[in-house]
Design a protein around this motif. Structure first.
Motif: not given
Length: 224
Positions: A22, A25, A29, A63, A189, A191, A193, A196
């Motif tokens: 994460h 990520d 992002s 997101w 925000y 995410l 998962d 993504y």
């Protein structure tokens, strides 16, 4: 263990418990979103357009927004104005201090100042904390990332500031003699998962394809 990184003009704070995947990520992002926003507003510097492009990019890579707070004017220390816990505020302070003071963070500081400030010079971080003075202008984000039940969440504070005048002390409005304005907005925000994960490699490839890394770890968080 907490950690932090600069991604373009975003300073990311990762609270303990955020997984390595994460953290990657979030870094990728937010770098992608910030670079897309910078590219669109390179000439006019339109803050609203920058924010819209940043958020649109995040939405496009799965997101989603939990909460948005309207822009307000900051009247005092930026760190004191943020709606975070005392421990998170302490970590933010430690991160900003380490970014400026620890020699190993030289590359991260250079990356941040070149991305966040229109005028790059010395003593940057005290100015962002409003304990310095001068004539400067810019925009940046402070973002706190946490994870609970395998779900990652990022609270981002978008700050735009403008100081024009002689040296001042402490807060932006100590005596009314210096024109200083700072505004802040907060966004939360989350995410998706599952979605993504399907584009994770494409995001990484897109960033690596530019040949320019705009991420840098911040070390020495607790060495005040």
């Amino acid at each position: 263990m907490a950690s932090a990184a600069v991604c373009v003009s975003v300073i990311l704070i990762f609270l303990p418990g955020v997984s390595l995947q994460h953290r990657e990520d979030v870094r990728n992002s937010f770098e992608l979103a910030a670079r897309a926003a910078d590219k669109q507003t390179d000439k006019d510097g339109d803050r609203t357009k920058w924010c819209n492009r940043f958020m649109t990019t995040l939405l496009n890579i799965h997101w989603f927004g939990h909460q948005t707070r309207l822009e307000t004017e900051v009247e005092g220390s930026v760190l004191r104005s943020l709606q975070v816990s005392d421990s998170e505020r302490q970590l933010l302070t430690s991160t900003l201090n380490a970014l400026e003071r620890e020699p190993e963070n030289g590359h991260a500081l250079k990356l941040f100042t070149e991305s966040a400030l229109e005028q790059v010079d010395e003593d940057v971080i005290p100015r962002l904390l409003f304990i310095g003075g001068g004539c400067y202008r810019g925009k940046y984000q402070l973002a706190v990332c946490s994870e609970k039940n395998d779900a990652v969440s990022v609270t981002s504070f978008f700050l735009q500031f403008h100081g024009d005048g002689v040296h001042y002390r402490g807060l932006p409005y100590p005596d009314g003699k210096v024109g200083v304005k700072t505004t802040g907005s907060s966004y939360v925000y989350g995410l998706n998962d599952g979605l993504y994960a399907k584009i994770r490699d494409r995001v990484k490839d897109k960033l690596e394809g530019t040949g320019i890394s705009k991420q840098a770890a911040i070390s020495g968080l607790w060495n005040m």
